[in-house]
Design an enzyme around this catalytic site. Structure first.
Site, PDB file in Angstrom:
ATOM      1  N   ASN A  37       0.830  -0.985  -0.419  1.00 47.94           N
ATOM      2  CA  ASN A  37       0.097  -0.298  -0.148  1.00 47.94           C
ATOM      3  C   ASN A  37       0.819   1.437  -0.061  1.00 47.94           C
ATOM      4  O   ASN A  37       1.442   1.270   1.181  1.00 47.94           O
ATOM      5  CB  ASN A  37      -0.509   0.251   1.279  1.00 47.94           C
ATOM      6  CG  ASN A  37      -1.586   0.866   1.702  1.00 47.94           C
ATOM      7  OD1 ASN A  37      -1.963   1.962   0.312  1.00 47.94           O
ATOM      8  ND2 ASN A  37      -1.909   1.623   2.632  1.00 47.94           N
ATOM      9  N   TRP A  38       0.859   1.406  -1.224  1.00 45.51           N
ATOM     10  CA  TRP A  38       2.013   3.094  -1.568  1.00 45.51           C
ATOM     11  C   TRP A  38       1.289   4.073  -0.910  1.00 45.51           C
ATOM     12  O   TRP A  38       2.194   4.979  -0.171  1.00 45.51           O
ATOM     13  CB  TRP A  38       2.273   3.718  -2.664  1.00 45.51           C
ATOM     14  CG  TRP A  38       3.400   2.267  -2.947  1.00 45.51           C
ATOM     15  CD1 TRP A  38       3.885   1.059  -2.895  1.00 45.51           C
ATOM     16  CD2 TRP A  38       3.926   2.577  -4.877  1.00 45.51           C
ATOM     17  NE1 TRP A  38       5.018   0.875  -3.698  1.00 45.51           N
ATOM     18  CE2 TRP A  38       4.469   1.790  -4.978  1.00 45.51           C
ATOM     19  CE3 TRP A  38       4.148   3.645  -5.622  1.00 45.51           C
ATOM     20  CZ2 TRP A  38       5.770   1.642  -6.061  1.00 45.51           C
ATOM     21  CZ3 TRP A  38       4.232   2.985  -6.404  1.00 45.51           C
ATOM     22  CH2 TRP A  38       5.575   1.957  -6.834  1.00 45.51           C
ATOM     23  N   LYS A  39      -0.470   4.170  -0.330  1.00 43.59           N
ATOM     24  CA  LYS A  39      -0.505   5.574   0.590  1.00 43.59           C
ATOM     25  C   LYS A  39      -0.084   6.636  -0.456  1.00 43.59           C
ATOM     26  O   LYS A  39      -0.249   6.603  -1.916  1.00 43.59           O
ATOM     27  CB  LYS A  39      -0.455   5.718   1.613  1.00 43.59           C
ATOM     28  CG  LYS A  39       0.098   4.469   2.718  1.00 43.59           C
ATOM     29  CD  LYS A  39       0.112   4.278   3.704  1.00 43.59           C
ATOM     30  CE  LYS A  39      -0.272   2.968   4.735  1.00 43.59           C
ATOM     31  NZ  LYS A  39       0.165   3.804   6.221  1.00 43.59           N
TER      32      LYS A  39
ATOM     33  N   HIS B  57      -9.392   0.653   5.204  1.00 45.27           N
ATOM     34  CA  HIS B  57      -8.041   1.122   5.151  1.00 45.27           C
ATOM     35  C   HIS B  57      -7.980   1.459   6.807  1.00 45.27           C
ATOM     36  O   HIS B  57      -9.009   2.616   6.819  1.00 45.27           O
ATOM     37  CB  HIS B  57      -7.280   1.463   4.632  1.00 45.27           C
ATOM     38  CG  HIS B  57      -6.086   1.800   5.357  1.00 45.27           C
ATOM     39  ND1 HIS B  57      -5.401   2.991   6.059  1.00 45.27           N
ATOM     40  CD2 HIS B  57      -4.689   1.023   5.053  1.00 45.27           C
ATOM     41  CE1 HIS B  57      -3.770   2.548   6.434  1.00 45.27           C
ATOM     42  NE2 HIS B  57      -3.665   1.427   5.816  1.00 45.27           N
TER      43      HIS B  57
ATOM     44  N   GLU C 182      -6.302   4.316   7.500  1.00 47.30           N
ATOM     45  CA  GLU C 182      -6.537   6.318   7.493  1.00 47.30           C
ATOM     46  C   GLU C 182      -7.899   6.270   7.199  1.00 47.30           C
ATOM     47  O   GLU C 182      -8.569   7.646   6.970  1.00 47.30           O
ATOM     48  CB  GLU C 182      -4.885   6.329   6.696  1.00 47.30           C
ATOM     49  CG  GLU C 182      -3.637   6.277   7.287  1.00 47.30           C
ATOM     50  CD  GLU C 182      -2.757   5.476   6.988  1.00 47.30           C
ATOM     51  OE1 GLU C 182      -2.805   5.516   5.997  1.00 47.30           O
ATOM     52  OE2 GLU C 182      -1.688   4.849   7.661  1.00 47.30           O
TER      53      GLU C 182
ATOM     54  N   GLU D 255      -4.895  -5.044  10.613  1.00 46.32           N
ATOM     55  CA  GLU D 255      -4.251  -4.092  11.264  1.00 46.32           C
ATOM     56  C   GLU D 255      -4.690  -3.154  12.135  1.00 46.32           C
ATOM     57  O   GLU D 255      -5.381  -2.601  12.604  1.00 46.32           O
ATOM     58  CB  GLU D 255      -4.297  -3.244   9.745  1.00 46.32           C
ATOM     59  CG  GLU D 255      -3.374  -3.932   8.032  1.00 46.32           C
ATOM     60  CD  GLU D 255      -3.377  -2.436   7.390  1.00 46.32           C
ATOM     61  OE1 GLU D 255      -1.996  -2.854   7.193  1.00 46.32           O
ATOM     62  OE2 GLU D 255      -3.734  -1.376   7.348  1.00 46.32           O
TER      63      GLU D 255
ATOM     64  N   GLY E  81       2.780   1.789  10.975  1.00 43.04           N
ATOM     65  CA  GLY E  81       3.656   2.670  10.573  1.00 43.04           C
ATOM     66  C   GLY E  81       4.630   3.161  11.359  1.00 43.04           C
ATOM     67  O   GLY E  81       4.954   3.904  12.004  1.00 43.04           O
TER      68      GLY E  81
ATOM     69  N   SER F  81       3.926  -2.767  10.088  1.00 41.24           N
ATOM     70  CA  SER F  81       4.715  -3.027  10.519  1.00 41.24           C
ATOM     71  C   SER F  81       5.089  -3.708   9.714  1.00 41.24           C
ATOM     72  O   SER F  81       6.558  -4.215  10.593  1.00 41.24           O
ATOM     73  CB  SER F  81       5.041  -2.268  11.446  1.00 41.24           C
ATOM     74  OG  SER F  81       5.827  -0.848  11.984  1.00 41.24           O
TER      75      SER F  81
ATOM     76  N   GLY G  34       2.865  -0.693   3.893  1.00 41.01           N
ATOM     77  CA  GLY G  34       3.244   0.253   4.007  1.00 41.01           C
ATOM     78  C   GLY G  34       4.338   0.547   3.273  1.00 41.01           C
ATOM     79  O   GLY G  34       5.025   0.864   2.082  1.00 41.01           O
ATOM     80  N   GLY G  35       4.452   1.024   4.460  1.00 42.11           N
ATOM     81  CA  GLY G  35       6.393   1.718   3.966  1.00 42.11           C
ATOM     82  C   GLY G  35       7.343   1.208   3.403  1.00 42.11           C
ATOM     83  O   GLY G  35       7.918   1.009   2.556  1.00 42.11           O
TER      84      GLY G  35
END
Ligand code: PEP
Length: 256
Positions: free
Chosen positions: A13-15, A101, A103, A171, A177, A217, A238-239
Site C-alpha cells: 500500500n503506497w498510500k 483502511h 486511515e 491491521e 507505521g 510494520s 505500507g512503508g
C-alpha cells in the site's frame, strides 16, 4: 483447511506516495523476482495512488506483480467530485481495491456500513476487495480487540463476499507505521478469531478459503516469523513496499 490451500498474497500500500518515476521500483522488483531461483509461492500486488494505477500496471507488464487501488467510492459513477469508482480503477488496470483502511476510517469517518457498500461496489465490477479491520491502542488496552475486529468484519462484509473476491487484512491501528507489532501469540489469536467469524458469516468452504493478511510494520526482518503464524495468509505492507529491495525482502519469506 491447510494454509497451502490459500495462496498467500503480499500487497503493498503506497498510500499518498509515488510519482511516475516510482515505476523504476516496480521494474526493479520484477527483476529481483525473475532472478530468484525459485518462484515466490505468493501473489504480489502493489496499490499505488489512483493517478499511478495505469502507469504502474504498464511498468509491471511481463512480471508477476499485479496492481490494485487504495480506495473507491461506493457508487459506480455520478456527481461525486474528486471521487473515483471501482469501475474506473478496473479500467486503469486494477485487480483489487483496498477498502476500510484505518486511515480512511479515521481521516474520512468511514463507518462499517460505508466500507461494506464500497466492498460491494468492488465485487460488482469483478474485482477483489481487500477489507481492512483493526483495533486502536486504547481498544487493545481495554481488552476489546476480538470484539472490535469481529464487529468490523461483520459490518464491513457484504452479502456478495466469497473466498475468491474478498481478502481480509488485520491491521492493528497502533502497529501501522510505528515499527511496533503485536506478539506472535496475539496475531495468532486474532487471526484464529477472524477465521472462526468468517466461517460463521460465509459458511465453512468460503470462510476457510478466505485469505487473512497481517498488516502493521511488516519488514524484511520480521516477515518470515509473521508469515509462519497459523491463519496468516500474507501481508499488507505500507512503508516497506515503497522500495523494491525492502518489498522483495518481504516477498522472500515465500521463497524456499
Ligand atoms: C498499512 O498502512 O497498511 C501498513 C501496514 O503500513 P506499515 O507497513 O507502514 O505499518
Amino acid at each position: 483447511m491447510a494454509r497451502r490451500a490459500r495462496r498467500p498474497l503480499v500487497a503493498g500500500n503506497w498510500k499518498m506516495n509515488g510519482t511516475r518515476s516510482s515505476a523504476r521500483e516496480v521494474k526493479a522488483l520484477g527483476r529481483l523476482v525473475a532472478k530468484s531461483q525459485t518462484k515466490p509461492s505468493c501473489e504480489i500486488m502493489i496499490c499505488p495512488p489512483a493517478t499511478l494505477v495505469h502507469h504502474i500496471r504498464d511498468a509491471a507488464r511481463g512480471t508477476p506483480v499485479r496492481v490494485g487501488g487504495q480506495d473507491c467510492h461506493f457508487a459506480q459513477g455520478g456527481a461525486h467530485t474528486g471521487d473515483i469508482s471501482a469501475d474506473m480503477l478496473k479500467d486503469a488496470g486494477a485487480r483489487a481495491v483496498i477498502v476500510g483502511h484505518s486511515e480512511r476510517r479515521s481521516d474520512h469517518d468511514e463507518s462499517d456500513a460505508v466500507v461494506c457498500a464500497k466492498a460491494e461496489a468492488v465485487h460488482a465490477c469483478g474485482l477483489t476487495a481487500i477489507v481492512c479491520v483493526g483495533e486502536t491502542e486504547t481498544q487493545r488496552d481495554d481488552g476489546a480487540t476480538l470484539r472490535i475486529v469481529g464487529a468490523q468484519l461483520k459490518g464491513s462484509l457484504p452479502a456478495s463476499a466469497t473466498a475468491k473476491n474478498t481478502v481480509i487484512a488485520y491491521e492493528p491501528v497502533w502497529a501501522i507505521g510505528t515499527g511496533r507489532t503485536p506478539t506472535n501469540e496475539d496475531v495468532a489469536k486474532v487471526h484464529q478469531h477472524l477465521r472462526r467469524r468468517l466461517v460463521a458469516l460465509l459458511g465453512e468452504a468460503e470462510g476457510e478459503g478466505t485469505r487473512v493478511l497481517y498488516g502493521g510494520s511488516v519488514k524484511p526482518g520480521n516477515a518470515v516469523e509473521l508469515m509462519g503464524i497459523d491463519n496468516v495468509d500474507g501481508a499488507l505492507v505500507g512503508g516497506a513496499s515503497l522500495t523494491a529491495k525492502d518489498f522483495f525482502g518481504i516477498i522472500a519469506a515465500y521463497i524456499r
